[in-house]
Design a protein around this motif. Structure first.
Motif, PDB file in Angstrom:
ATOM      1  N   LEU A  80      98.721  25.881 -27.558  1.00 45.06           N
ATOM      2  CA  LEU A  80      97.360  25.539 -27.138  1.00 45.06           C
ATOM      3  C   LEU A  80      96.549  24.981 -28.299  1.00 45.06           C
ATOM      4  N   LEU A  81      96.795  25.481 -29.495  1.00 49.57           N
ATOM      5  CA  LEU A  81      96.110  24.950 -30.681  1.00 49.57           C
ATOM      6  C   LEU A  81      96.465  23.479 -30.886  1.00 49.57           C
ATOM      7  N   ALA A  82      97.733  23.126 -30.736  1.00 49.35           N
ATOM      8  CA  ALA A  82      98.148  21.724 -30.875  1.00 49.35           C
ATOM      9  C   ALA A  82      97.470  20.850 -29.816  1.00 49.35           C
ATOM     10  N   ILE A  83      97.367  21.364 -28.593  1.00 46.67           N
ATOM     11  CA  ILE A  83      96.706  20.623 -27.516  1.00 46.67           C
ATOM     12  C   ILE A  83      95.224  20.468 -27.830  1.00 46.67           C
ATOM     13  N   SER A  84      94.598  21.536 -28.292  1.00 47.30           N
ATOM     14  CA  SER A  84      93.183  21.501 -28.657  1.00 47.30           C
ATOM     15  C   SER A  84      92.926  20.486 -29.763  1.00 47.30           C
ATOM     16  N   ASP A  85      93.814  20.452 -30.757  1.00 43.11           N
ATOM     17  CA  ASP A  85      93.674  19.485 -31.852  1.00 43.11           C
ATOM     18  C   ASP A  85      93.795  18.054 -31.339  1.00 43.11           C
ATOM     19  N   ASP A 100      93.777  36.673 -30.655  1.00 49.08           N
ATOM     20  CA  ASP A 100      92.410  36.481 -30.185  1.00 49.08           C
ATOM     21  C   ASP A 100      92.070  35.011 -30.394  1.00 49.08           C
ATOM     22  N   LEU A 101      91.775  34.298 -29.326  1.00 50.43           N
ATOM     23  CA  LEU A 101      91.549  32.856 -29.420  1.00 50.43           C
ATOM     24  C   LEU A 101      90.273  32.497 -30.173  1.00 50.43           C
ATOM     25  N   GLU A 102      89.355  33.429 -30.301  1.00 47.16           N
ATOM     26  CA  GLU A 102      88.145  33.164 -31.084  1.00 47.16           C
ATOM     27  C   GLU A 102      88.506  32.823 -32.526  1.00 47.16           C
ATOM     28  N   HIS A 103      89.537  33.476 -33.047  1.00 45.34           N
ATOM     29  CA  HIS A 103      89.950  33.256 -34.438  1.00 45.34           C
ATOM     30  C   HIS A 103      91.053  32.199 -34.547  1.00 45.34           C
ATOM     31  N   THR A 104      91.877  32.089 -33.521  1.00 43.30           N
ATOM     32  CA  THR A 104      93.022  31.178 -33.561  1.00 43.30           C
ATOM     33  C   THR A 104      92.630  29.737 -33.256  1.00 43.30           C
ATOM     34  N   ILE A 105      91.722  29.554 -32.297  1.00 43.51           N
ATOM     35  CA  ILE A 105      91.289  28.209 -31.899  1.00 43.51           C
ATOM     36  C   ILE A 105      89.761  28.222 -31.834  1.00 43.51           C
ATOM     37  N   PRO A 106      89.103  28.166 -32.987  1.00 47.54           N
ATOM     38  CA  PRO A 106      87.635  28.287 -32.986  1.00 47.54           C
ATOM     39  C   PRO A 106      86.910  27.147 -32.271  1.00 47.54           C
ATOM     40  N   ASP A 107      87.553  25.977 -32.106  1.00 52.58           N
ATOM     41  CA  ASP A 107      86.909  24.852 -31.421  1.00 52.58           C
ATOM     42  C   ASP A 107      86.902  25.018 -29.902  1.00 52.58           C
ATOM     43  N   LEU A 108      87.636  25.968 -29.393  1.00 51.38           N
ATOM     44  CA  LEU A 108      87.737  26.204 -27.957  1.00 51.38           C
ATOM     45  C   LEU A 108      86.407  26.730 -27.424  1.00 51.38           C
ATOM     46  N   GLY A 123      87.725  13.270 -29.238  1.00 51.92           N
ATOM     47  CA  GLY A 123      86.303  13.565 -29.051  1.00 51.92           C
ATOM     48  C   GLY A 123      86.026  14.562 -27.941  1.00 51.92           C
ATOM     49  N   LEU A 124      87.064  15.278 -27.520  1.00 50.43           N
ATOM     50  CA  LEU A 124      86.959  16.227 -26.413  1.00 50.43           C
ATOM     51  C   LEU A 124      87.234  17.659 -26.878  1.00 50.43           C
TER      52      LEU A 124
END
Length: 190
Positions: free
Chosen positions: A53-58, A10-18, A64-65
């Motif tokens: 995707l987490l690495a990309i998000s980071d 669940d991306l809500e828990h895995t990538i909270p900044d998304l 700043g994006l």
């Protein structure tokens, strides 16, 4: 509450900044109605893809994006509803051009539709067309100036992390995942 399918997260828990938009769970998509199987902004992805995707998000966070997620896992029933919409609306040209397909890598949990926004302001980067704008204007490299720069800004980290960029949709990225299978599990209500 139903948990994610096996091997999904669940991306809500895995990538909270998304920023989860998940437009197919609302009427704010090309069909004008929520698609079957979606519920609110719930978003799942295969665990292997979510880690990347987490690495990309980071990376984007350090710039700043923030990623805006329009779609991730897509139930097969939603894929069929898109095709039915195109046939009902006499828009089979969208099927013929490949914008709408009877099978989707989204249903394997290995594809995302995304854009970018500035964290501080929430301003969405100009990509030249909205998400799900089915025309040649949306083809990934069919742009100039700051629009092409923004599309490349989005595209480059995905490609560097092993994702394939769609030719006809600047927002679509998927990963090679021959071992993953398409599934039809509905998102539970939030």
């Amino acid at each position: 509450m139903l948990e994610c399918p096996s091997d999904f997260v669940d991306l809500e828990h895995t990538i909270p900044d998304l920023k989860r938009i998940m437009a197919y769970g609302s009427a704010n998509n090309f069909t004008g109605a929520p698609l079957p199987g979606y519920a609110g902004t719930r978003a799942w992805l295969h665990a292997d893809c979510a880690q990347s995707l987490l690495a990309i998000s980071d990376f984007f966070k350090s710039e700043g994006l923030r990623l805006r997620l329009y779609d991730a896992y897509r139930p097969i029933r939603a894929v069929h509803a898109m095709v039915a919409w195109a046939e009902r609306e006499q828009r089979t040209d969208l099927i013929e051009a490949g914008y709408i397909a009877g099978q989707s890598r989204h249903s394997k949990g290995c594809a995302v539709d995304v854009s970018l926004e500035w964290i501080d302001t929430g301003e969405i980067l100009d990509m030249g067309t909205p998400w799900d704008h089915f025309s040649e204007q949306s083809h990934s490299l069919n742009a100039e100036g700051h629009i092409l720069e923004n599309r490349m800004r989005l595209r480059t980290p995905f490609v560097e992390h092993g994702w394939r960029a769609a030719r006809t949709e600047w927002w679509h990225f998927d990963r090679e995942a021959p071992y993953m299978r398409a599934i039809d599990v509905a998102y539970p209500a939030p």
